[in-house]
Scaffold this motif. Structure first.
Motif, PDB file in Angstrom:
ATOM      1  N   MET A 183       0.805  -1.194  -0.024  1.00 12.66           N
ATOM      2  CA  MET A 183       0.097   0.053  -0.166  1.00 12.66           C
ATOM      3  C   MET A 183       1.004   1.238  -0.036  1.00 12.66           C
ATOM      4  O   MET A 183       1.686   1.316   0.632  1.00 12.66           O
ATOM      5  N   THR A 184       0.485   2.302  -0.727  1.00 14.11           N
ATOM      6  CA  THR A 184       1.199   3.443  -0.697  1.00 14.11           C
ATOM      7  C   THR A 184       0.821   4.072   0.357  1.00 14.11           C
ATOM      8  O   THR A 184      -0.536   4.573   0.659  1.00 14.11           O
ATOM      9  N   TRP A 242      -4.370   3.190 -11.710  1.00  9.24           N
ATOM     10  CA  TRP A 242      -4.541   3.440  -9.949  1.00  9.24           C
ATOM     11  C   TRP A 242      -4.312   1.993  -9.278  1.00  9.24           C
ATOM     12  O   TRP A 242      -4.852   1.965  -8.243  1.00  9.24           O
ATOM     13  N   GLY A 243      -3.602   1.051  -9.735  1.00  9.99           N
ATOM     14  CA  GLY A 243      -3.394   0.041  -9.178  1.00  9.99           C
ATOM     15  C   GLY A 243      -4.437  -1.231  -9.478  1.00  9.99           C
ATOM     16  O   GLY A 243      -5.283  -0.897 -10.368  1.00  9.99           O
ATOM     17  N   ASP A 267      -6.042  -6.049  -5.430  1.00 10.52           N
ATOM     18  CA  ASP A 267      -5.464  -5.597  -3.972  1.00 10.52           C
ATOM     19  C   ASP A 267      -6.241  -4.758  -3.340  1.00 10.52           C
ATOM     20  O   ASP A 267      -6.171  -4.116  -2.335  1.00 10.52           O
ATOM     21  N   TRP A 294      -8.107   2.314  -6.253  1.00  6.96           N
ATOM     22  CA  TRP A 294      -7.519   3.491  -5.966  1.00  6.96           C
ATOM     23  C   TRP A 294      -7.538   3.773  -4.283  1.00  6.96           C
ATOM     24  O   TRP A 294      -6.524   4.199  -3.874  1.00  6.96           O
ATOM     25  N   SER A 314      -4.424   1.807  -3.121  1.00  8.52           N
ATOM     26  CA  SER A 314      -3.208   2.415  -3.563  1.00  8.52           C
ATOM     27  C   SER A 314      -3.056   3.877  -3.273  1.00  8.52           C
ATOM     28  O   SER A 314      -2.033   4.303  -3.291  1.00  8.52           O
ATOM     29  N   HIS A 315      -4.023   4.324  -2.471  1.00  9.52           N
ATOM     30  CA  HIS A 315      -3.980   5.478  -1.810  1.00  9.52           C
ATOM     31  C   HIS A 315      -4.395   5.818  -0.605  1.00  9.52           C
ATOM     32  O   HIS A 315      -5.186   6.566   0.001  1.00  9.52           O
TER      33      HIS A 315
END
Length: 331
Positions: A1-2, A172-173, A177, A298, A301-302
């Motif tokens: 994860m970002t 956006w990934g 995930d 999204w 990943s955000h």
């Protein structure tokens, strides 16, 4: 994860941003306030001399290239010049350029500035039908301009199609995930994605259906004041299906009971300015499902953004519920 936008990162970019303020004629001592965090970190700068407010957007590193940012600003300036939509004006620096930059953490952080636009996001707790009807008119006007505008040399923006949303090259990934997504959930979404791929391929990308769109005209990017409906944040504008803009408009509200009423209102508004074919209308649920799965990726990943934190695993579960209903309707 970002986890890009932690407190240390925000402190660092605020310091770098303060050093850029004089290039826009703003005192370094201007009062900076973090406005939003999404793809980018957006600040307001209040000039202590006269109280005027400027909006400054620090670009997320690794998202847009310099030509892509300049292309966004070029479309905004063209839309303003042609009176298509009310949107904040990009502010040039003292040297006439539109793009600033500073170094932080070994990376270049690009900065753009805009005039401040007053207004409030339409209240999701109120009756949104009139707003969606007006938004349909706005979307149709943007699309008409997009079809006819001669893009400047070097114009480049991202493409939002199957491959770059939920396919092999997602911006956006990977939706696999998604927060809390189980093996059974992945199987369900895989079936849904396969259906989306087939339907989008059959619909096609003809110029009457696919072109330059805002791609993120959700409520958070609308500023209502009286009868005015202002539009902000063209950061995700790019090449996609024109009807995708409705799916973007209902972002994070895809399971709302009033969705069908909003869709009807949006189409009514759109048709006052441009045609919507029966095939276009039939594709709207497809685009809503596509966008929902994209946003599920999204959020994962955000995860450091306020929007992602407020959605969490519950949004993923909602995506699964919507996917089941979607496939059931498809038979």
């Amino acid at each position: 994860m970002t986890t890009l936008y932690d407190e240390e990162f925000l402190t660092a970019i605020e310091g770098g941003l303060r050093g850029e303020l004089p290039h826009w004629g703003l005192p370094a001592a201007s009062k900076l306030r973090l406005l939003t965090i999404s793809e980018n970190a957006t600040f307001t700068a209040e000039n202590p001399a006269d109280g005027s407010v400027t909006v400054l957007r620090v670009q997320r590193p690794g998202y847009h290239t310099t030509p892509e940012i300049l292309a966004e600003l070029a479309w905004i300036e063209a839309l303003r010049a042609d009176g298509v939509v009310e949107t904040p004006r990009p502010i040039p620096r003292r040297d006439g350029t539109l793009l600033g930059a500073f170094q932080s953490g070994g990376q270049t952080r690009h900065v753009v500035a805009f005039t401040f636009m007053a207004g409030r996001e339409p209240d999701a707790a109120g009756d949104l039908v009139p707003w969606f009807r007006r938004l349909g008119v706005v979307n149709a006007s943007l699309h008409a301009h997009s079809r006819n505008w001669i893009r400047p040399d070097g114009f480049t923006r991202k493409t939002w199609d199957f491959e770059t949303t939920v396919g092999a090259s997602p911006h956006w990934g990977d939706w696999r995930d998604g927060l809390g997504l189980t093996a059974d959930g992945r199987l369900l979404l895989s079936r849904t994605v396969d259906d989306l791929e087939a339907r989008l391929a059959a619909y096609g990308k003809g110029p009457e259906r696919f072109g330059l769109v805002h791609a993120d005209l959700r409520l958070a990017n609308l500023l209502a004041e009286g009868e005015r409906l202002g539009v902000i944040d063209f950061d995700d504008c790019g090449l996609s299906w024109f009807m995708y803009d409705f799916a973007a408009a209902v972002s994070f509200l895809e399971d709302a009971p009033d969705l069908s009423r909003w869709q009807t209102a949006w189409i009514e508004g759109y048709r006052t300015a441009a045609p919507v074919t029966a095939e276009d209308e039939a594709m709207l649920p497809v685009f809503v499902m596509l966008r929902r799965i994209l946003l599920t990726a999204w959020i994962a990943s955000h995860s450091e953004t306020p929007t992602a934190m407020s959605c969490g695993t519950a949004y993923t579960q909602g995506t699964l519920d919507l996917a089941r209903a979607y496939l059931a309707r498809r038979g």
